[in-house]
Design an enzyme around this catalytic site. Structure first.
Site, PDB file in Angstrom:
ATOM      1  N   PRO A 112       0.711  -1.225   0.040  1.00 57.56           N
ATOM      2  CA  PRO A 112       0.093  -0.006  -0.076  1.00 57.56           C
ATOM      3  C   PRO A 112       0.737   1.246   0.020  1.00 57.56           C
ATOM      4  O   PRO A 112       1.878   1.434   0.594  1.00 57.56           O
ATOM      5  CB  PRO A 112      -0.745  -0.097   1.420  1.00 57.56           C
ATOM      6  CG  PRO A 112      -0.555  -1.239   1.722  1.00 57.56           C
ATOM      7  CD  PRO A 112       0.282  -2.315   1.104  1.00 57.56           C
ATOM      8  N   ASN A 113       0.235   2.141  -0.917  1.00 61.87           N
ATOM      9  CA  ASN A 113       0.875   3.616  -0.988  1.00 61.87           C
ATOM     10  C   ASN A 113       2.247   3.540  -1.696  1.00 61.87           C
ATOM     11  O   ASN A 113       2.738   4.705  -1.902  1.00 61.87           O
ATOM     12  CB  ASN A 113       0.965   4.362   0.561  1.00 61.87           C
ATOM     13  CG  ASN A 113      -0.491   4.076   1.189  1.00 61.87           C
ATOM     14  OD1 ASN A 113      -1.224   4.773   0.246  1.00 61.87           O
ATOM     15  ND2 ASN A 113      -0.551   3.886   2.323  1.00 61.87           N
TER      16      ASN A 113
ATOM     17  N   ASN B   5       8.200  -5.601  -0.133  1.00 64.97           N
ATOM     18  CA  ASN B   5       7.807  -4.359   0.481  1.00 64.97           C
ATOM     19  C   ASN B   5       6.503  -4.575   0.607  1.00 64.97           C
ATOM     20  O   ASN B   5       5.695  -3.745  -0.056  1.00 64.97           O
ATOM     21  CB  ASN B   5       8.650  -3.260  -0.148  1.00 64.97           C
ATOM     22  CG  ASN B   5       8.161  -2.055   0.958  1.00 64.97           C
ATOM     23  OD1 ASN B   5       7.715  -2.169   1.838  1.00 64.97           O
ATOM     24  ND2 ASN B   5       9.128  -0.817   0.491  1.00 64.97           N
TER      25      ASN B   5
ATOM     26  N   ALA C 190       3.000  -0.560   4.981  1.00 67.02           N
ATOM     27  CA  ALA C 190       2.437  -0.912   6.105  1.00 67.02           C
ATOM     28  C   ALA C 190       1.806  -2.089   6.689  1.00 67.02           C
ATOM     29  O   ALA C 190       1.838  -2.403   7.966  1.00 67.02           O
ATOM     30  CB  ALA C 190       1.242   0.323   6.288  1.00 67.02           C
TER      31      ALA C 190
ATOM     32  N   ASP D 173       1.114 -15.602   6.809  1.00 64.96           N
ATOM     33  CA  ASP D 173       0.986 -17.177   6.428  1.00 64.96           C
ATOM     34  C   ASP D 173       1.136 -17.383   4.979  1.00 64.96           C
ATOM     35  O   ASP D 173       1.502 -18.553   4.515  1.00 64.96           O
ATOM     36  CB  ASP D 173      -0.532 -17.193   6.610  1.00 64.96           C
ATOM     37  CG  ASP D 173      -0.935 -17.241   8.541  1.00 64.96           C
ATOM     38  OD1 ASP D 173       0.256 -17.741   9.198  1.00 64.96           O
ATOM     39  OD2 ASP D 173      -1.916 -17.084   8.832  1.00 64.96           O
TER      40      ASP D 173
ATOM     41  N   ARG E 198       5.358  11.097  -2.471  1.00 64.12           N
ATOM     42  CA  ARG E 198       4.914  10.695  -0.915  1.00 64.12           C
ATOM     43  C   ARG E 198       6.253  11.045  -0.088  1.00 64.12           C
ATOM     44  O   ARG E 198       7.026  10.229  -0.202  1.00 64.12           O
ATOM     45  CB  ARG E 198       4.505   9.192  -0.975  1.00 64.12           C
ATOM     46  CG  ARG E 198       3.861   8.777   0.313  1.00 64.12           C
ATOM     47  CD  ARG E 198       3.815   7.243   0.529  1.00 64.12           C
ATOM     48  NE  ARG E 198       3.810   6.704   1.740  1.00 64.12           N
ATOM     49  CZ  ARG E 198       3.853   5.543   2.045  1.00 64.12           C
ATOM     50  NH1 ARG E 198       4.796   4.733   1.348  1.00 64.12           N
ATOM     51  NH2 ARG E 198       3.677   5.099   3.392  1.00 64.12           N
TER      52      ARG E 198
ATOM     53  N   ARG F 131      12.407   5.107  13.137  1.00 64.23           N
ATOM     54  CA  ARG F 131      10.926   5.877  12.901  1.00 64.23           C
ATOM     55  C   ARG F 131       9.941   5.285  14.071  1.00 64.23           C
ATOM     56  O   ARG F 131      10.504   4.955  15.038  1.00 64.23           O
ATOM     57  CB  ARG F 131      10.299   5.451  11.489  1.00 64.23           C
ATOM     58  CG  ARG F 131      11.152   5.897  10.398  1.00 64.23           C
ATOM     59  CD  ARG F 131      10.771   5.654   9.119  1.00 64.23           C
ATOM     60  NE  ARG F 131       9.366   6.108   9.109  1.00 64.23           N
ATOM     61  CZ  ARG F 131       8.499   6.141   7.937  1.00 64.23           C
ATOM     62  NH1 ARG F 131       8.508   4.871   7.104  1.00 64.23           N
ATOM     63  NH2 ARG F 131       7.441   6.943   7.812  1.00 64.23           N
TER      64      ARG F 131
ATOM     65  N   HIS G 192      12.656  -2.556   3.056  1.00 63.16           N
ATOM     66  CA  HIS G 192      12.091  -1.272   3.360  1.00 63.16           C
ATOM     67  C   HIS G 192      12.725  -0.253   2.966  1.00 63.16           C
ATOM     68  O   HIS G 192      14.059  -0.230   3.297  1.00 63.16           O
ATOM     69  CB  HIS G 192      11.581  -1.345   4.976  1.00 63.16           C
ATOM     70  CG  HIS G 192      10.638  -2.289   5.354  1.00 63.16           C
ATOM     71  ND1 HIS G 192       9.373  -2.030   5.206  1.00 63.16           N
ATOM     72  CD2 HIS G 192      10.768  -3.684   5.768  1.00 63.16           C
ATOM     73  CE1 HIS G 192       8.801  -3.046   5.613  1.00 63.16           C
ATOM     74  NE2 HIS G 192       9.774  -4.048   6.079  1.00 63.16           N
TER      75      HIS G 192
ATOM     76  N   HIS H 119       3.568  -4.344   9.266  1.00 64.89           N
ATOM     77  CA  HIS H 119       3.535  -4.399  10.653  1.00 64.89           C
ATOM     78  C   HIS H 119       1.914  -5.031  11.087  1.00 64.89           C
ATOM     79  O   HIS H 119       1.949  -4.972  12.425  1.00 64.89           O
ATOM     80  CB  HIS H 119       3.490  -2.703  10.858  1.00 64.89           C
ATOM     81  CG  HIS H 119       4.674  -2.030  10.319  1.00 64.89           C
ATOM     82  ND1 HIS H 119       6.003  -2.424  10.221  1.00 64.89           N
ATOM     83  CD2 HIS H 119       4.717  -0.975   9.508  1.00 64.89           C
ATOM     84  CE1 HIS H 119       6.762  -1.660   9.525  1.00 64.89           C
ATOM     85  NE2 HIS H 119       5.990  -0.702   8.987  1.00 64.89           N
TER      86      HIS H 119
ATOM     87  N   TYR I 203      11.382   8.455   1.402  1.00 65.82           N
ATOM     88  CA  TYR I 203      11.237   7.566   0.154  1.00 65.82           C
ATOM     89  C   TYR I 203      11.903   7.873  -1.217  1.00 65.82           C
ATOM     90  O   TYR I 203      11.991   7.063  -2.007  1.00 65.82           O
ATOM     91  CB  TYR I 203       9.799   7.018   0.289  1.00 65.82           C
ATOM     92  CG  TYR I 203       9.158   6.618   1.271  1.00 65.82           C
ATOM     93  CD1 TYR I 203       9.518   5.504   1.972  1.00 65.82           C
ATOM     94  CD2 TYR I 203       7.771   7.368   1.758  1.00 65.82           C
ATOM     95  CE1 TYR I 203       8.889   5.010   3.107  1.00 65.82           C
ATOM     96  CE2 TYR I 203       7.167   6.858   2.895  1.00 65.82           C
ATOM     97  CZ  TYR I 203       7.968   5.794   3.615  1.00 65.82           C
ATOM     98  OH  TYR I 203       7.058   5.393   4.668  1.00 65.82           O
TER      99      TYR I 203
ATOM    100  N   GLU J 219      12.979  -9.393   2.055  1.00 63.98           N
ATOM    101  CA  GLU J 219      11.969  -8.147   2.286  1.00 63.98           C
ATOM    102  C   GLU J 219      12.819  -7.007   2.322  1.00 63.98           C
ATOM    103  O   GLU J 219      14.005  -6.721   2.527  1.00 63.98           O
ATOM    104  CB  GLU J 219      11.382  -8.428   3.974  1.00 63.98           C
ATOM    105  CG  GLU J 219      10.923  -7.078   4.495  1.00 63.98           C
ATOM    106  CD  GLU J 219      10.488  -7.348   5.996  1.00 63.98           C
ATOM    107  OE1 GLU J 219      11.279  -8.153   6.696  1.00 63.98           O
ATOM    108  OE2 GLU J 219       9.625  -6.637   6.415  1.00 63.98           O
TER     109      GLU J 219
HETATM  110  C1  DQA Z   1       8.018   1.193   4.296  1.00 64.91           C
HETATM  111  C2  DQA Z   1       7.858   1.371   5.734  1.00 64.91           C
HETATM  112  C3  DQA Z   1       6.597   1.097   6.213  1.00 64.91           C
HETATM  113  O1  DQA Z   1       6.524   1.569   7.671  1.00 64.91           O
HETATM  114  C4  DQA Z   1       5.673   2.262   5.717  1.00 64.91           C
HETATM  115  O2  DQA Z   1       4.210   2.189   5.893  1.00 64.91           O
HETATM  116  C5  DQA Z   1       5.636   2.154   4.177  1.00 64.91           C
HETATM  117  C6  DQA Z   1       6.955   2.084   3.532  1.00 64.91           C
HETATM  118  C7  DQA Z   1       9.357   1.469   3.652  1.00 64.91           C
HETATM  119  O3  DQA Z   1       9.576   1.169   2.563  1.00 64.91           O
HETATM  120  O4  DQA Z   1      10.211   2.293   4.309  1.00 64.91           O
HETATM  121  O5  DQA Z   1       4.616   2.382   3.480  1.00 64.91           O
HETATM  122  O6  DQA Z   1       7.683  -0.257   4.039  1.00 64.91           O
END
Ligand code: DQA
Length: 147
Positions: free
Chosen positions: A11-12, A75, A78, A88, A19, A108, A101, A81, A24, A99
Site C-alpha cells: 500500500p501507498n 515491500n 504498512a 501466513d 509521497r 521511525r 523497506h 506491521h 522514500y 524483505e
Molecule cells: C516502508 C515502511 C513502512 O513502515 C511504511 O508503512 C511504508 C513504506 C518502507 O519502504 O520504508 O509504506 O515499508
C-alpha cells in the site's frame, strides 16, 4: 529452480516519488521497476512487477509466486506491521523471500519496528533507499545460482 522473481509492493508505494520524498526518495515506482527489470535481465532473472493497496491482492500474488517463481522481493509497506495473512501466505512458500523497506524503520515510530514478514524472510534490507530493491535482486540471484 524457476528464475522468475516477483517484485511485490504494498500500500501507498504507488505514490513513490510524490509521497514523503525525505523518507522514500524521488524515484517513482515506475523508475524502480524499470531499473530492477534491467538488473534482473543482467542477473538472468525474469521479473514480474506488482503493486497493490489491497491486502487480499498481495496474498493472491504471493500464492501465484509460490506456484511459479523462484523468489520474491517484497515491500509489504504498512501491512508488514499488521498482516498475519501476508505472513501466513509467505510461510506457505518454499522459495526465498527478501524483505525490503526503503526507509530505516528502526529510526521511525515504534509501531514500525516489528514486521511480520521478517521472521519468514531469507533476508531483510532496510534503510538503503530504493537501491534496496536492487540489493534484494542481487541476493536472490546469489541464492538461486547456488540452488
Ligand atoms: C516502508 C515502511 C513502512 O513502515 C511504511 O508503512 C511504508 C513504506 C518502507 O519502504 O520504508 O509504506 O515499508
Amino acid at each position: 529452480m524457476s528464475r522468475i522473481v516477483y517484485l511485490i509492493n504494498g500500500p501507498n508505494l504507488n505514490l513513490l516519488g510524490q509521497r514523503e520524498p525525505h523518507l522514500y526518495g524521488h524515484q517513482t515506482l515506475a523508475d524502480v521497476q524499470t531499473e530492477c527489470t534491467r538488473l534482473a535481465a543482467q542477473l538472468k532473472l525474469q521479473l514480474e512487477c506488482r503493486q497493490s493497496n489491497a491486502e487480499h491482492q498481495l496474498i493472491d500474488w504471493i500464492q501465484e509466486a509460490r506456484a511459479r517463481a523462484g523468489g520474491i522481493v517484497l515491500n509489504a509497506a504498512a501491512l508488514s506491521h499488521t498482516s498475519v495473512g501476508i505472513r501466513d501466505a509467505l510461510t506457505a512458500c518454499a522459495i526465498p523471500i527478501i524483505e525490503v523497506h526503503i526507509s530505516n524503520i528502526y529510526q521511525r515510530e515504534a509501531f514500525r519496528h516489528h514486521s511480520h514478514v521478517s521472521a519468514v524472510a531469507a533476508g531483510v534490507i532496510i534503510g538503503c533507499g530504493t537501491q534496496g530493491y536492487q540489493l534484494a535482486l542481487q541476493r536472490l540471484a546469489t541464492l538461486l545460482d547456488a540452488a
